[in-house]
Design a protein around this motif. Structure first.
Motif, PDB file in Angstrom:
ATOM      1  N   THR A 128       0.842  -1.193   0.000  1.00  0.00           N
ATOM      2  CA  THR A 128       0.000   0.000   0.000  1.00  0.00           C
ATOM      3  C   THR A 128       0.877   1.243   0.000  1.00  0.00           C
ATOM      4  OG1 THR A 128      -0.106  -0.115   2.401  1.00  0.00           O
ATOM      5  CG2 THR A 128      -1.942  -1.090   1.204  1.00  0.00           C
ATOM      6  N   LEU A 129       0.276   2.348  -0.389  1.00  0.00           N
ATOM      7  CA  LEU A 129       1.010   3.613  -0.446  1.00  0.00           C
ATOM      8  C   LEU A 129       1.149   4.192   0.967  1.00  0.00           C
ATOM      9  CD1 LEU A 129      -0.925   4.878  -3.534  1.00  0.00           C
ATOM     10  CD2 LEU A 129       1.472   4.209  -3.518  1.00  0.00           C
ATOM     11  N   PRO A 130       2.142   5.059   1.175  1.00  0.00           N
ATOM     12  CA  PRO A 130       2.344   5.617   2.517  1.00  0.00           C
ATOM     13  C   PRO A 130       1.092   6.343   3.011  1.00  0.00           C
ATOM     14  CG  PRO A 130       4.151   6.211   1.054  1.00  0.00           C
ATOM     15  CD  PRO A 130       3.108   5.570   0.200  1.00  0.00           C
ATOM     16  N   GLN A 131       0.680   6.047   4.237  1.00  0.00           N
ATOM     17  CA  GLN A 131      -0.490   6.736   4.794  1.00  0.00           C
ATOM     18  C   GLN A 131      -0.037   7.997   5.502  1.00  0.00           C
ATOM     19  OE1 GLN A 131      -3.312   4.147   6.990  1.00  0.00           O
ATOM     20  NE2 GLN A 131      -4.686   4.941   5.459  1.00  0.00           N
ATOM     21  N   THR A 132      -0.189   9.095   4.818  1.00  0.00           N
ATOM     22  CA  THR A 132       0.178  10.389   5.361  1.00  0.00           C
ATOM     23  C   THR A 132      -0.742  11.424   4.728  1.00  0.00           C
ATOM     24  OG1 THR A 132       1.815  12.151   5.082  1.00  0.00           O
ATOM     25  CG2 THR A 132       2.105  10.229   3.706  1.00  0.00           C
ATOM     26  N   PRO A 133      -1.149  12.446   5.492  1.00  0.00           N
ATOM     27  CA  PRO A 133      -2.055  13.457   4.925  1.00  0.00           C
ATOM     28  C   PRO A 133      -1.470  14.139   3.687  1.00  0.00           C
ATOM     29  CG  PRO A 133      -1.798  13.776   7.301  1.00  0.00           C
ATOM     30  CD  PRO A 133      -0.831  12.703   6.901  1.00  0.00           C
ATOM     31  N   VAL A 134      -0.126  14.157   3.554  1.00  0.00           N
ATOM     32  CA  VAL A 134       0.466  14.868   2.402  1.00  0.00           C
ATOM     33  C   VAL A 134       0.565  14.000   1.149  1.00  0.00           C
ATOM     34  CG1 VAL A 134       1.786  16.478   3.836  1.00  0.00           C
ATOM     35  CG2 VAL A 134       2.869  14.363   3.072  1.00  0.00           C
ATOM     36  N   TRP A 135       0.148  12.705   1.246  1.00  0.00           N
ATOM     37  CA  TRP A 135       0.333  11.832   0.081  1.00  0.00           C
ATOM     38  C   TRP A 135      -0.260  12.395  -1.216  1.00  0.00           C
ATOM     39  CZ3 TRP A 135       3.508   8.723  -2.046  1.00  0.00           C
ATOM     40  CH2 TRP A 135       3.139   8.067  -3.225  1.00  0.00           C
ATOM     41  N   PRO A 136      -1.515  12.928  -1.218  1.00  0.00           N
ATOM     42  CA  PRO A 136      -2.044  13.460  -2.490  1.00  0.00           C
ATOM     43  C   PRO A 136      -1.119  14.511  -3.123  1.00  0.00           C
ATOM     44  CG  PRO A 136      -3.818  13.251  -0.913  1.00  0.00           C
ATOM     45  CD  PRO A 136      -2.540  12.975  -0.155  1.00  0.00           C
ATOM     46  N   LYS A 137      -0.497  15.352  -2.278  1.00  0.00           N
ATOM     47  CA  LYS A 137       0.420  16.384  -2.813  1.00  0.00           C
ATOM     48  C   LYS A 137       1.710  15.751  -3.330  1.00  0.00           C
ATOM     49  CE  LYS A 137      -1.214  20.330  -0.096  1.00  0.00           C
ATOM     50  NZ  LYS A 137      -2.161  19.625   0.809  1.00  0.00           N
ATOM     51  N   VAL A 138       2.207  14.742  -2.605  1.00  0.00           N
ATOM     52  CA  VAL A 138       3.420  14.034  -3.039  1.00  0.00           C
ATOM     53  C   VAL A 138       3.155  13.348  -4.377  1.00  0.00           C
ATOM     54  CG1 VAL A 138       4.983  12.109  -2.516  1.00  0.00           C
ATOM     55  CG2 VAL A 138       4.340  13.705  -0.706  1.00  0.00           C
TER      56      VAL A 138
END
Length: 407
Positions: free
Chosen positions: A364-374
């Protein structure tokens, strides 16, 4: 007149399933309130529900959100924690009816922020009629010196794509979804890193793409995506749905896409490849293991909804074993184990039971609030790689610096 508003991921099977489910639900429970279902493309769906706070301000009662966004949505308090409702009246056979990997990502800070709706990890979809054709097998072996089989390595993937590329017959070796929407190109890039033994995170668990595997992944991606002797010429305009349709219309020998697009080939009317499709694990680097990516769709309820109880009752109805099977027959992917192993479903879609195998290697992709921006930054980097000669190493390094600034 009051309506229940549902933000739907635009895709025919989702739209038709939801309409049928709502109609059945209303008849069964004698409900007269209307549902307004609005199909939205990926970018617009995120914009409407999260950026513009549509789930918080009551504009949407129910929304399809994918697991890339759920961390963000939960942190913004846009979606309802379903735990109290589940404790009172759990969905049918919850949680045992689902594979563990479909229950994890919506669990945030001890809350449950959605129910699994549609799934199907990334896999290699291929035309088994082409691979099993004795004439093709013979031609291939005399050209490359090894047996024709679904590619085990990325090197084989390129060779086989070039071998099956026949523009004069409107057949192309492979297809990519290279439309820059912050999703599909990013997913392929991640898969190319993982199947080379790399990671998106450093030892301190922070996003760090400035490493050799990422450079190698970007190098391979830009080479294959720009190879006119291997790739469907419209790849740069295709999202995953369009790439899936090109495969279903018989224009492609191999595709790296979501499992759902393989099963769709067996059930939709437009498909010209019924009975000719199979799936397998993704190719990998010679010295490393395969990997898959699990991003799935959820049913979520907006914190601003005035119809939370009705919305939850509908979600319970929409996730029963019967509803899950209906979604599959319409061309989506059911999330329940009962659907994966259903004899009727496996008769129509002979590779359906392989979902379990894909989930075993699904990351799975990293779970972080900034993921959409990354993801947006990675998307821009890949696009730059496809459209310029700037070395991959430089692009990766520069992108990591920008990522660093966000983090």
């Amino acid at each position: 007149m009051e309506k229940l508003r549902i933000a739907v991921r635009k895709f025919d099977p989702f739209e038709s399933t939801l309409q049928k489910l709502w109609d059945f639900f209303c008849i069964k429970n004698n409900i007269t309130i209307e549902a307004e279902m609005v199909p939205l493309e990926l970018h617009d769906l995120y914009e409407e529900t999260i950026t513009k706070k549509g789930l918080q301000n009551g504009n949407w009662d129910i929304a399809h959100l994918n697991t890339d966004w759920i961390f963000d949505a939960a942190n913004q308090q846009a979606v309802l924690d379903l735990n109290p409702l589940i404790a009172e009246n759990a969905p049918q056979n919850y949680p045992d009816g689902w594979h563990q990997s479909l229950l994890r990502l919506q669990q945030i800070n001890k809350g449950t922020y959605g129910l699994p709706f549609h799934d199907g990890p990334e896999c290699l979809i291929f035309r088994k009629d082409l691979f099993e054709n004795p004439i093709e097998q013979q031609k291939f072996k005399s050209k490359f010196g090894y047996e024709l089989h679904p590619p085990k390595t990325w090197e084989e993937f390129t060779q086989i794509a070039e071998f099956f590329n026949r523009p004069e017959k409107n057949l192309y070796g492979c297809v990519f979804a290279n439309y820059p929407d912050g999703h599909n190109m990013v997913f392929i890039f991640c898969l190319l890193i993982w199947t080379r033994g790399g990671s998106l995170l450093n030892s301190r668990n922070k996003i760090d793409i400035n490493r050799p595997e990422a450079v190698a992944a970007l190098d391979y991606y830009r080479t294959i995506a720009n190879n006119p002797k291997a790739v469907h010429p419209q790849s740069k305009d295709f999202g995953s749905v369009e790439a899936g349709m090109a495969f279903a219309k018989g224009e492609v020998a191999m595709s790296i896409n979501w499992f759902g697009f393989a099963s769709m080939c067996e059930v939709i009317e437009e498909s010209k490849v019924k009975g000719k499709v199979d799936i397998t694990e993704l190719p990998h680097d010679k010295n490393h293991e395969t990997a898959s990516l699990n991003v799935y769709w959820l049913y979520t309820i907006g914190t601003g909804s005035k119809h939370q109880k009705l919305a939850y009752d509908f979600l319970r109805f929409a996730t029963t074993a019967e509803s899950d099977k209906l979604l599959t027959n319409e061309g989506g992917i059911g999330c329940r184990k009962s659907t994966w192993n259903d004899p009727e479903i496996n008769k129509t879609i002979p590779f359906y039971h392989k979902l379990e195998m894909l989930h075993e290697t699904a990351l799975t992709l990293p779970q972080t609030p900034v993921w959409p921006k990354v993801a947006e930054l990675i998307d821009k980097m890949i696009l730059k790689a496809l459209e310029s000669n700037i070395p991959s190493e430089k692009l990766v390094k520069e992108t990591q610096i920008t990522i660093q600034n966000i983090i």
